[in-house]
Design an enzyme around this catalytic site. Structure first.
Site, PDB file in Angstrom:
ATOM      1  N   VAL A  83      12.861  28.652  20.823  1.00 46.09           N
ATOM      2  CA  VAL A  83      13.779  27.634  21.343  1.00 46.09           C
ATOM      3  C   VAL A  83      13.214  27.074  22.644  1.00 46.09           C
ATOM      4  CG1 VAL A  83      16.124  27.158  22.126  1.00 46.09           C
ATOM      5  CG2 VAL A  83      15.738  28.810  20.278  1.00 46.09           C
ATOM      6  N   ARG A  91      18.718  18.681  30.648  1.00 43.77           N
ATOM      7  CA  ARG A  91      20.016  18.160  31.091  1.00 43.77           C
ATOM      8  C   ARG A  91      20.461  16.933  30.292  1.00 43.77           C
ATOM      9  NH1 ARG A  91      21.072  22.811  33.390  1.00 43.77           N
ATOM     10  NH2 ARG A  91      19.787  23.286  35.223  1.00 43.77           N
ATOM     11  N   GLY A  93      21.525  17.537  26.902  1.00 43.69           N
ATOM     12  CA  GLY A  93      22.293  18.083  25.793  1.00 43.69           C
ATOM     13  C   GLY A  93      21.485  18.431  24.554  1.00 43.69           C
ATOM     14  N   LEU A  95      19.485  21.085  23.888  1.00 40.16           N
ATOM     15  CA  LEU A  95      19.670  22.478  23.483  1.00 40.16           C
ATOM     16  C   LEU A  95      21.033  22.670  22.837  1.00 40.16           C
ATOM     17  CD1 LEU A  95      18.752  25.462  23.468  1.00 40.16           C
ATOM     18  CD2 LEU A  95      19.825  25.687  25.711  1.00 40.16           C
ATOM     19  N   SER A 116      15.889  34.301  26.618  1.00 37.26           N
ATOM     20  CA  SER A 116      14.952  34.086  27.716  1.00 37.26           C
ATOM     21  C   SER A 116      15.695  34.020  29.041  1.00 37.26           C
ATOM     22  CB  SER A 116      14.162  32.801  27.484  1.00 37.26           C
ATOM     23  OG  SER A 116      15.029  31.703  27.286  1.00 37.26           O
ATOM     24  N   TYR A 121      23.251  31.896  26.221  1.00 30.13           N
ATOM     25  CA  TYR A 121      23.682  31.939  24.829  1.00 30.13           C
ATOM     26  C   TYR A 121      25.114  32.398  24.598  1.00 30.13           C
ATOM     27  CZ  TYR A 121      18.919  30.719  23.870  1.00 30.13           C
ATOM     28  OH  TYR A 121      17.726  30.042  23.843  1.00 30.13           O
ATOM     29  N   PHE A 407      11.109  38.878  19.149  1.00 31.14           N
ATOM     30  CA  PHE A 407      10.729  37.921  18.117  1.00 31.14           C
ATOM     31  C   PHE A 407      11.033  36.502  18.580  1.00 31.14           C
ATOM     32  CE2 PHE A 407      14.833  39.903  17.147  1.00 31.14           C
ATOM     33  CZ  PHE A 407      15.678  38.806  17.190  1.00 31.14           C
TER      34      PHE A 407
END
Length: 407
Positions: A83, A91, A93, A95, A116, A121, A407
């Site tokens: 990701v 900034r 949007g 993600l 990360s 999340y 992973f």
């Protein structure tokens, strides 16, 4: 005037080189073609989402198709990975859109990832489900008991010993929540030995333990040579994995790693919070442990996920669940289970016993985070007296979850 929403699509094999460059840059690494080729071999373009700005890929999120051990079972799990967003397009949007779409596309009952940044999340419904201990062992100061059964250690290259590694890993993984299946391409990735993987250490090395019944353990490690100012050896052992089917193999492998000539410390980043070393070391403080997060779990299908795992005590509880991103999960669910029979989890109109968000079910799913701890943090509310204690016991497990790999 608002910005135009950038297009998002499924990946294609031709996208890889651009995606690889994006990811190396996003994670502040120098591009390594050999490492990129290993990544490509496990990348699944049909499970990749890319965001583009003109002809340029500026965002990417992917998943691997693998199984994961959960309490009492092995279930399909989307292994979310790779990701990243280009620094020029933060900034905006991107993600948020990719993660939301990915959740709608997932067909497995759960999704799992390594974060990360741990603050990211939770807002997508992932709960912190497993932890790890990082160890920096002063190996010269720690003694371990001797193994009690006759055995021998056999060293070799990881490639030459790969059949034995696969055999032992597959033998033990089903009993440890958080351990994932490893297809052939994944084994090639795990045993990757490029300059990028070495990071200044030696090549990857392997040793297997042969007990009375055959090979029953292995270790993967690298070393780094070092000397003090007065020319005393001060080398380091960097452990990749230690996998053992029994205590004798476990002891023999760790005694070997602690005793490598010209080294004074052993570094291991994936120890479980119930790691036997904590109770075997002559001086546990010399293990120098540091507590950190490991796996994050997102329950995608409540009924399927909760019915798939086993429970250590009888439970009959109704959850009132909120799920902002997947409304089909929201509402009341009755979980009924006993230790000796498969569970059922179905929708119900009965009054709720416990109320929580979907991320709390993810946090509790592998048995490493208790519902009572989540309640103490204000995340789970008890609506029926006694329901919290009984459900928290049932969700526990005899082994702490952990993942042996990122992973």
């Amino acid at each position: 005037m608002s910005e135009i929403e950038l297009p998002m699509r499924v990946g294609t094999p031709d996208d890889w080189d651009t995606i690889s460059s994006l990811l190396f840059a996003a994670f502040h690494s120098t591009h390594d073609q050999e490492a990129s080729d290993l990544d490509r071999a496990i990348w699944e373009p049909e499970r990749a989402l890319v965001t583009t700005d003109g002809d340029t890929i500026v965002g990417h999120a992917a998943a691997f198709t693998r199984d994961m051990a959960v309490p009492g079972n092995v279930v399909p799990a989307a292994h979310v990975t790779m990701v990243g967003v280009a620094p020029t397009h933060r900034r905006r949007g991107l993600l948020n859109r990719m993660m939301r779409q990915q959740l709608r596309d997932v067909t497995e009952p759960i999704a799992v990832l390594w974060a990360s940044e741990s603050r990211i999340y939770g807002r997508f419904g992932y709960g912190l489900a497993a932890y790890r201990l990082e160890m920096a062992v002063e190996s010269a100061e720690v003694r371990l008991p001797a193994a009690t059964s006759p055995a021998r250690l056999r060293a070799g290259t990881p490639a030459a010993l790969r059949p034995e590694l696969v055999k032992v890993y597959d033998q033990v993984r089903a009993d440890r929540p958080g351990w994932s299946s490893r297809p052939e391409s994944t084994w090639a990735y795990v045993l990757g030995d490029t300059a990028w993987h070495r990071g200044g250490n030696t090549e990857l090395r392997a040793v297997v333990h042969e007990g009375i019944g055959g090979v029953d353990g292995y270790a993967l490690w690298r070393t780094r040579g070092s000397w003090t100012g007065n020319s005393n050896p001060n080398g380091e052992v960097h452990v990749r994995e230690v996998t053992a089917a029994n205590l004798d193999a476990y002891l023999a492998l760790w005694r070997f790693l602690f005793g490598i000539d010209l080294t004074r410390s052993v570094h291991y980043g994936h120890a479980a919070v119930d790691e036997p070393l904590l109770h075997l070391a002559s001086d546990p403080r010399r293990l120098n442990t540091r507590f950190s997060d490991s796996l994050w779990v997102r329950v995608v299908d409540i009924g399927g996920a909760l019915a798939a795992r086993r429970y250590v005590a009888p439970v009959d509880v109704v959850f009132e669940v909120t799920d902002e991103l997947l409304p089909e999960n929201a509402g009341r669910w009755r979980l009924t289970a006993t230790p000796d029979r498969p569970a059922t989890c179905t929708r119900t109109e009965d009054p709720a016993d416990l109320a929580c968000d979907i991320r709390d079910l993810g946090a509790a799913y592998l048995g490493g985070t208790t519902l009572t701890a989540l309640a103490a943090a204000g995340h789970v509310r008890e609506l029926t007296a006694g329901a919290l204690a009984s459900a928290s016991v049932a969700f526990g497990w005899h082994r702490a979850p952990v993942s042996p790999e990122v992973f």
